[in-house]
Design a protein around this motif. Structure first.
Motif, PDB file in Angstrom:
ATOM      1  N   MET A 139       0.812  -1.210   0.000  1.00  0.00           N
ATOM      2  CA  MET A 139       0.000   0.000   0.000  1.00  0.00           C
ATOM      3  C   MET A 139       0.847   1.263   0.000  1.00  0.00           C
ATOM      4  SD  MET A 139      -2.935  -1.243  -0.250  1.00  0.00           S
ATOM      5  CE  MET A 139      -3.808   0.309  -0.148  1.00  0.00           C
ATOM      6  N   GLU A 140       2.171   1.118   0.081  1.00  0.00           N
ATOM      7  CA  GLU A 140       3.033   2.299   0.082  1.00  0.00           C
ATOM      8  C   GLU A 140       2.964   3.014  -1.263  1.00  0.00           C
ATOM      9  OE1 GLU A 140       6.881   0.889   1.175  1.00  0.00           O
ATOM     10  OE2 GLU A 140       6.306   0.462   3.271  1.00  0.00           O
ATOM     11  N   ARG A 141       3.063   2.249  -2.340  1.00  0.00           N
ATOM     12  CA  ARG A 141       2.861   2.775  -3.703  1.00  0.00           C
ATOM     13  C   ARG A 141       1.917   1.791  -4.393  1.00  0.00           C
ATOM     14  NH1 ARG A 141       8.412   4.202  -6.598  1.00  0.00           N
ATOM     15  NH2 ARG A 141       6.895   5.079  -8.071  1.00  0.00           N
ATOM     16  N   PRO A 142       0.632   1.871  -4.076  1.00  0.00           N
ATOM     17  CA  PRO A 142      -0.303   0.815  -4.483  1.00  0.00           C
ATOM     18  C   PRO A 142      -0.444   0.665  -5.997  1.00  0.00           C
ATOM     19  CG  PRO A 142      -1.479   2.709  -3.618  1.00  0.00           C
ATOM     20  CD  PRO A 142      -0.030   2.943  -3.324  1.00  0.00           C
ATOM     21  N   ASN A 143      -0.332  -0.568  -6.441  1.00  0.00           N
ATOM     22  CA  ASN A 143      -0.538  -0.921  -7.841  1.00  0.00           C
ATOM     23  C   ASN A 143      -1.630  -1.979  -7.875  1.00  0.00           C
ATOM     24  OD1 ASN A 143       0.080  -2.916 -10.223  1.00  0.00           O
ATOM     25  ND2 ASN A 143       1.032  -0.986 -10.812  1.00  0.00           N
ATOM     26  N   ALA A 144      -2.676  -1.753  -8.650  1.00  0.00           N
ATOM     27  CA  ALA A 144      -3.856  -2.620  -8.618  1.00  0.00           C
ATOM     28  C   ALA A 144      -3.523  -4.062  -8.975  1.00  0.00           C
ATOM     29  CB  ALA A 144      -4.925  -2.076  -9.551  1.00  0.00           C
ATOM     30  N   LEU A 145      -2.684  -4.294  -9.978  1.00  0.00           N
ATOM     31  CA  LEU A 145      -2.385  -5.663 -10.390  1.00  0.00           C
ATOM     32  C   LEU A 145      -1.460  -6.352  -9.396  1.00  0.00           C
ATOM     33  CD1 LEU A 145      -1.990  -5.386 -14.264  1.00  0.00           C
ATOM     34  CD2 LEU A 145      -4.033  -5.566 -12.839  1.00  0.00           C
ATOM     35  N   ARG A 146      -0.536  -5.581  -8.838  1.00  0.00           N
ATOM     36  CA  ARG A 146       0.362  -6.141  -7.824  1.00  0.00           C
ATOM     37  C   ARG A 146      -0.445  -6.549  -6.584  1.00  0.00           C
ATOM     38  NH1 ARG A 146       3.821  -2.203  -7.797  1.00  0.00           N
ATOM     39  NH2 ARG A 146       5.270  -3.158  -9.280  1.00  0.00           N
ATOM     40  N   ILE A 147      -1.350  -5.675  -6.159  1.00  0.00           N
ATOM     41  CA  ILE A 147      -2.203  -5.988  -5.013  1.00  0.00           C
ATOM     42  C   ILE A 147      -3.068  -7.213  -5.302  1.00  0.00           C
ATOM     43  CG2 ILE A 147      -4.218  -5.167  -3.706  1.00  0.00           C
ATOM     44  CD1 ILE A 147      -2.972  -2.361  -3.849  1.00  0.00           C
ATOM     45  N   SER A 148      -3.546  -7.321  -6.528  1.00  0.00           N
ATOM     46  CA  SER A 148      -4.441  -8.414  -6.897  1.00  0.00           C
ATOM     47  C   SER A 148      -3.771  -9.777  -6.810  1.00  0.00           C
ATOM     48  CB  SER A 148      -4.966  -8.175  -8.317  1.00  0.00           C
ATOM     49  OG  SER A 148      -5.767  -9.247  -8.752  1.00  0.00           O
ATOM     50  N   LEU A 149      -2.521  -9.893  -7.283  1.00  0.00           N
ATOM     51  CA  LEU A 149      -1.913 -11.217  -7.442  1.00  0.00           C
ATOM     52  C   LEU A 149      -0.717 -11.496  -6.536  1.00  0.00           C
ATOM     53  CD1 LEU A 149      -2.061 -11.675 -11.329  1.00  0.00           C
ATOM     54  CD2 LEU A 149      -3.645 -12.523  -9.588  1.00  0.00           C
ATOM     55  N   HIS A 150      -0.231 -10.506  -5.812  1.00  0.00           N
ATOM     56  CA  HIS A 150       0.911 -10.739  -4.915  1.00  0.00           C
ATOM     57  C   HIS A 150       0.495 -11.662  -3.770  1.00  0.00           C
ATOM     58  CE1 HIS A 150       4.247  -9.937  -2.167  1.00  0.00           C
ATOM     59  NE2 HIS A 150       4.896  -9.394  -3.192  1.00  0.00           N
ATOM     60  N   PRO A 151       1.386 -12.558  -3.332  1.00  0.00           N
ATOM     61  CA  PRO A 151       1.050 -13.454  -2.208  1.00  0.00           C
ATOM     62  C   PRO A 151       0.691 -12.705  -0.924  1.00  0.00           C
ATOM     63  CG  PRO A 151       3.023 -14.228  -3.340  1.00  0.00           C
ATOM     64  CD  PRO A 151       2.703 -12.876  -3.925  1.00  0.00           C
ATOM     65  N   ASP A 152       1.175 -11.469  -0.783  1.00  0.00           N
ATOM     66  CA  ASP A 152       0.819 -10.667   0.389  1.00  0.00           C
ATOM     67  C   ASP A 152      -0.377  -9.758   0.113  1.00  0.00           C
ATOM     68  OD1 ASP A 152       2.969 -11.771   1.742  1.00  0.00           O
ATOM     69  OD2 ASP A 152       4.333 -10.140   1.218  1.00  0.00           O
TER      70      ASP A 152
END
Length: 258
Positions: A139-152
Motif C-alpha cells: 500500500m506504500e505505492r499501491p498498484n492494482a495488479l500487484r495488489i491483486s496477485l501478490h502473495p501478500d
C-alpha cells in the motif's frame, strides 16, 4: 552524438519499429493509411519528412497510443498534440470532479481509478473491502495488479486464483504489446513470477471472468469488473486514466456490500 542518437531515434526508425510491432508490411501500412507504399518507404528511410497530418495519419493506422504519438511528433521535429498535467493541476479540475463523481456513484461497490501503469490514484469507500488483509508494503505505492496477485495481497483470498491470474496476465500482456511500454513489460515480468496456479488455465465457459473472493464467515463474494475511460481526452493523464468498478455478480454479494 552516438548517445543522443540512441536515446532519440529519428521518426523513420520509430515508425518502422511500430510497423514491425503491428506485423505490417510497408504496403499494408500504406493501404491502411491511404498513402503510397513508396512514400512510406521514403519516410522510413529519412528521404522524406512527414507533415504533422501525415504523422497522425500513420499513428492512427498503427494504433499508436497517445503518449507514443507525442514521441513520434517530437521525433519528426513537430510539436506534440497531447499535453500532460498531473491530476491535481488546476486545469484538471473537470477530470478530478468527474472521477470523484464516478467513484462515489459506485458506492458501496468497490471502484478505483488507476493510471496507465495500474498505479492506484483514487479509490472509493467500498474498496476497503477488497483491501482487507493486504500487506502494508503493497500500500506504500499501491498498484492494482500487484495488489491483486501478490502473495501478500488479495491472492490468498481469491477462490479462482488460477483463472483470475490467467485473465489479469493476459490483459497486461495485451496492453504491453499494444503500447510497447517498458513499464508494462517490467510489471508483466513481475506479475508472471508470482505463484498462484497455471497462468494458462482456461476460462470456465462463462460470459465473463468473475473475481471470487473469500469474505467474512466463509461467504464467497463474486464480482464482475467494468472499465470506464475518457474517450475524448487531449491530456495524457486523462487519456491514460481508467476507472475500474467491481460490481456484485449475485444478490448475496450485493447484500454483503450494502
Amino acid at each position: 552524438m552516438t548517445t543522443a542518437h540512441a536515446q532519440n531515434p529519428p521518426f523513420g526508425t520509430l515508425m518502422r519499429t511500430w510497423r514491425q510491432r503491428r506485423r505490417l508490411s510497408q504496403l499494408d501500412l500504406a493501404l491502411e493509411a491511404d498513402v503510397s507504399a513508396r512514400h512510406v518507404s521514403f519516410i522510413e528511410t529519412g528521404r522524406a519528412a512527414p507533415s504533422r497530418s501525415m504523422v497522425l495519419k500513420l499513428a492512427a493506422a498503427l494504433d499508436v497510443p497517445a503518449r507514443e504519438q507525442n514521441q513520434l511528433l517530437l521525433a519528426a521535429g513537430l510539436a506534440p498534440v497531447y499535453t500532460e498535467r498531473t491530476l491535481d493541476d488546476p486545469g484538471m479540475s473537470a477530470v478530478r470532479s468527474g472521477v470523484k463523481r464516478v467513484l462515489a456513484a459506485y458506492n458501496p461497490f468497490p471502484c478505483l481509478a488507476v493510471d496507465r501503469g495500474w498505479n492506484v490514484l483514487q479509490v472509493n469507500a467500498g474498496t476497503a473491502l477488497l483491501l482487507e488483509g493486504v500487506a502494508a508494503h503493497l500500500m506504500e505505492r499501491p498498484n492494482a495488479l500487484r495488489i491483486s496477485l501478490h502473495p501478500d495481497g488479495l491472492a490468498p483470498r481469491i477462490r479462482n486464483l488460477a483463472q483470475w491470474r490467467h485473465h489479469v496476465i493476459g490483459r497486461l500482456r495485451r496492453e504491453a504489446a499494444v503500447s510497447g511500454s517498458a513499464e508494462s513489460a517490467t510489471l508483466l515480468a513481475e506479475i508472471e513470477s508470482y505463484p498462484g496456479g497455471d497462468s494458462g488455465a482456461p476460462d470456465l465457459g462463462g460470459v465473463v471472468v468473475p473475481l471470487e473472493l473469500d469474505g467474512d464467515d466463509g461467504a464467497v463474494l463474486t464480482f464482475l469488473s467494468t472499465v470506464t475511460t475518457f474517450g475524448t481526452a487531449l491530456d495524457l493523464t486523462a487519456a491514460e486514466l481508467s476507472i475500474e468498478a467491481f460490481l456484485p455478480a449475485d444478490e448475496s454479494t450485493a447484500e454483503a456490500l450494502r
